[in-house]
Write a protein that holds these residues in place. Sequence first.
Motif, PDB file in Angstrom:
ATOM      1  N   ASP A  14       0.847  -1.187   0.000  1.00  0.00           N
ATOM      2  CA  ASP A  14       0.000   0.000   0.000  1.00  0.00           C
ATOM      3  C   ASP A  14       0.884   1.238   0.000  1.00  0.00           C
ATOM      4  N   TYR A  15       0.613   2.110  -0.945  1.00  0.00           N
ATOM      5  CA  TYR A  15       1.354   3.365  -1.090  1.00  0.00           C
ATOM      6  C   TYR A  15       0.392   4.490  -0.746  1.00  0.00           C
ATOM      7  N   GLN A  16       0.764   5.310   0.233  1.00  0.00           N
ATOM      8  CA  GLN A  16      -0.119   6.360   0.701  1.00  0.00           C
ATOM      9  C   GLN A  16       0.605   7.695   0.684  1.00  0.00           C
ATOM     10  N   ILE A  17      -0.122   8.735   0.263  1.00  0.00           N
ATOM     11  CA  ILE A  17       0.458  10.081   0.227  1.00  0.00           C
ATOM     12  C   ILE A  17      -0.679  11.103   0.224  1.00  0.00           C
ATOM     13  N   ASP A  18      -0.459  12.237   0.840  1.00  0.00           N
ATOM     14  CA  ASP A  18      -1.407  13.347   0.801  1.00  0.00           C
ATOM     15  C   ASP A  18      -0.922  14.330  -0.258  1.00  0.00           C
ATOM     16  N   LEU A  19      -1.797  14.630  -1.220  1.00  0.00           N
ATOM     17  CA  LEU A  19      -1.416  15.498  -2.335  1.00  0.00           C
ATOM     18  C   LEU A  19      -2.451  16.595  -2.541  1.00  0.00           C
ATOM     19  N   PRO A  20      -2.006  17.744  -3.040  1.00  0.00           N
ATOM     20  CA  PRO A  20      -2.977  18.760  -3.446  1.00  0.00           C
ATOM     21  C   PRO A  20      -3.711  18.290  -4.700  1.00  0.00           C
ATOM     22  N   ASP A  21      -4.913  18.768  -4.886  1.00  0.00           N
ATOM     23  CA  ASP A  21      -5.739  18.376  -6.032  1.00  0.00           C
ATOM     24  C   ASP A  21      -5.012  18.588  -7.362  1.00  0.00           C
ATOM     25  N   ARG A  22      -4.178  19.623  -7.439  1.00  0.00           N
ATOM     26  CA  ARG A  22      -3.463  19.935  -8.677  1.00  0.00           C
ATOM     27  C   ARG A  22      -2.524  18.820  -9.111  1.00  0.00           C
ATOM     28  N   SER A  23      -2.152  17.935  -8.199  1.00  0.00           N
ATOM     29  CA  SER A  23      -1.175  16.886  -8.492  1.00  0.00           C
ATOM     30  C   SER A  23      -1.794  15.549  -8.876  1.00  0.00           C
ATOM     31  N   LEU A  24      -3.097  15.418  -8.770  1.00  0.00           N
ATOM     32  CA  LEU A  24      -3.728  14.122  -8.994  1.00  0.00           C
ATOM     33  C   LEU A  24      -3.564  13.610 -10.427  1.00  0.00           C
TER      34      LEU A  24
END
Length: 147
Positions: free
Chosen positions: A98-108
């Motif tokens: 499982d790979y988890q990260i918090d990203l801003p919407d601009r990076s999706l």
Amino acid sequence: MNRFSDYCEIIDSEGRGLAVQEHPLKIAQKLLKNGWGLLLGKPEQQQAELQGQLKLEKVKVRFFEKVVGFILEGDRRHPRQKIKEGPRDSFGKVVYVDYQIDLPDRSLNEFSLWVNRYMDSVQVLSPPSLVEKHRQAGRDLIDRYSL
């Protein structure tokens, strides 16, 4: 430049010194550190992000089989990533990661491009918008080969 010297005019010789350029560089570096890829977003989004007011999306992706080893090797792919091994099979090999990260919407979108490289060995778990985008990409791929 010499042949264009008659057409070029220095507007402000002091305005673009190193000190002036350093501030926007630090801002860009902070945005790059938060995001995934080079898209820095719109100025309004950038301001909200820099002020800590922009909510980051919790992104979770599960990688299987062929790419587990590669994903585990990439422990420095992003400064805020979390990689968690799943269960092991009877031979001691990790079944999934499982790979988890918090990203801003601009990076999706850029993150999706990276994930899509492993199309047959990945499942997007969250956020729902990214799950649906990946699911639709799989359907489109099936449709393309069904012609």
